[in-house]
Enzyme design. Structure first.
Site, PDB file in Angstrom:
ATOM      1  N   HIS A 263      42.175 -12.223  80.013  1.00 18.10           N
ATOM      2  CA  HIS A 263      41.640 -11.969  80.975  1.00 18.10           C
ATOM      3  C   HIS A 263      41.841 -10.525  81.719  1.00 18.10           C
ATOM      4  CE1 HIS A 263      39.848 -12.690  84.768  1.00 18.10           C
ATOM      5  NE2 HIS A 263      40.813 -13.658  85.360  1.00 18.10           N
ATOM      6  N   HIS A 302      30.007  -9.827  77.050  1.00 20.48           N
ATOM      7  CA  HIS A 302      30.915 -10.652  78.244  1.00 20.48           C
ATOM      8  C   HIS A 302      30.547 -12.097  78.167  1.00 20.48           C
ATOM      9  CE1 HIS A 302      31.744 -11.526  82.207  1.00 20.48           C
ATOM     10  NE2 HIS A 302      32.598 -10.480  82.236  1.00 20.48           N
ATOM     11  N   ASP A 358      35.117  -3.170  81.619  1.00 19.22           N
ATOM     12  CA  ASP A 358      36.124  -2.744  80.925  1.00 19.22           C
ATOM     13  C   ASP A 358      36.181  -1.672  80.013  1.00 19.22           C
ATOM     14  OD1 ASP A 358      37.927  -4.938  82.187  1.00 19.22           O
ATOM     15  OD2 ASP A 358      36.646  -6.026  80.695  1.00 19.22           O
TER      16      ASP A 358
END
Length: 422
Positions: A263, A302, A358
């Site tokens: 996560h 994702h 990210d």
């Protein structure tokens, strides 16, 4: 044509018509027709656990909105505290509301000295900052026992203010404890993000002021990470909160979920990948190994987005502003080449593997001298407001205590055998 589904039990021939409302069907109709038959959905991939008015996300179209406001507009024009007010109340603050809100947050940033010293003294000298932060948040529950009065809206808001205000303080304290540096007290003359950077990086100066580009980059990153619908940590906060736990332990549960590398550790994994690739010239060969299944492409794709992550575009632009101040991160060329190859190769296009939030955030944090063990902590600071917004919404909805069902696959009934006879 009716906007509904018809479910038929082939064992009995009985049917029930279930209306489709806001893209969902009510499980109560299923339960009425098929009592004791559960919808098996590991990891809740196709299950809506709640209704929420906080964040809208359309993964197919790459849309992210907070309370109806597009994320790119908020990142460009807003501040994290303004966005926090929006997520919690449903509206952007007026000028006077924003002044009051900012002042309230600013004057709750200090930690009780007994709390700060004794919490940290209980840990090993090089304890991971995220472990320290998770424990610190849970520990606040014992310092504010009135937080358990969750039915009082005014009391709830007092605790929400405390948590938003103290998270940067606890985060910076965890970092400095890990590094053996003296604690830096909050400063009421600084804004939210500048105060955090001061507590992180100030050494001996009393007038530390961060570079405006770095401060703005932190503001943008905090806004982009403030909420993201029903992710793992937000669900953890809502599930624990559904037991009427106070906001501190509910947020601590969310921190614990975020601590898991699947996560909160994605941007750290991107940096490991870029370091492994080593140089710009090695990118094509690495991508071929990804296609053959020998390597994983981190920072692309994702769980929800099947299009370009809208936050990735914003962060990419912010990264260039940061590098103007810090100097270009040597890994940037590798990252840009990876993106170029992935966006041109049918293999990645067909699989809808686009850069996510990210992919560039780790490069920014590293260039600003944040160690990789702080990346998850940096995620937790802004996400706190999202967790609290969902915790508050869950209480206002009168939500029942969470109790998922299971499909039992173990042994059938057996008689006990005395130990001597086994």
């Amino acid at each position: 044509m009716s906007d509904s589904l018809t479910i038929t039990d082939n064992r009995t021939g009985e049917s029930v018509e279930v209306p489709i409302v806001n893209g969902a069907v009510d499980a109560a109709a299923w339960k009425k027709l098929l009592p004791g038959i559960w919808f098996l959905d590991p990891a809740y991939g196709t299950t809506a656990s709640t209704e929420s008015a906080i964040t809208f996300l359309d993964g197919d179209k790459g849309i992210l909105e907070y309370r109806g406001y597009p994320i790119d507009q908020l990142a460009e024009k807003s501040t994290h505290l303004e966005v926090s007010h929006l997520l919690l109340t449903g509206e952007l603050p007026t000028a006077s509301e924003y002044e009051d809100w900012t002042q309230e947050i600013t004057h709750h940033t200090y930690l009780h000295e007994n709390f700060r010293r004794r919490i940290h003294d209980a840990f090993h000298y090089n304890a991971h900052p995220m472990g320290l932060l998770t424990s610190s948040v849970a520990g606040l529950s014992t310092f504010y026992p009135e937080a358990k009065e969750i039915e009082d809206p005014d009391n709830r808001m007092r605790q929400i203010v405390r948590l938003i205000a103290k998270m940067p303080t606890m985060a910076a304290a965890a970092y400095r404890f890990n590094k053996g540096l003296p604690f830096v007290f909050p400063r009421n003359d600084l804004d939210y993000t500048s105060n955090f950077l001061s507590m992180m990086f100030s050494i001996a100066e009393d007038d530390y002021i961060p570079d405006p580009a770095l401060k703005r980059a932190m503001e943008i990153l905090f806004i982009l990470h403030a909420d993201h619908e029903q992710n793992c940590s937000t669900t953890a906060a809502r599930v624990v909160g559904s037991a009427h736990a106070d906001p501190y332990v509910s947020v601590a549960a969310a921190c614990a979920a975020l601590y898991g590398p699947r996560h909160g550790g994605a941007n750290e994994a991107v940096l490991r990948m870029l370091n492994e690739i080593g140089s710009y010239e090695n990118v094509p060969a690495y991508m071929e190994r990804v296609k053959s299944g020998e390597e994983r492409l981190m920072g692309f794709g994702h769980r929800v987005y099947k299009n370009y992550d809208p936050r990735a575009t914003i962060i990419k632009e912010a990264a260039h502003d940061v590098f103007e101040v810090t100097g270009k991160n040597p890994l940037l060329d590798i990252a840009l080449k990876l993106e170029e190859v992935a966006l041109a190769d049918p293999y990645f296009i067909e699989r809808k593997l686009y850069p996510n939030v990210d992919f560039y955030s780790g490069l920014i944090y590293q260039s600003m001298d944040f160690p990789t063990e702080m990346f998850t902590v940096l995620f937790a600071i802004p996400r706190t407001v999202g967790w609290l917004a969902h915790w508050q919404e869950m209480l206002e909805q009168g939500s029942r205590i969470a109790r998922p069902r299971q499909v039992y696959t173990g042994d059938s009934s057996r008689d006990y055998i005395p130990i001597a006879d086994r």
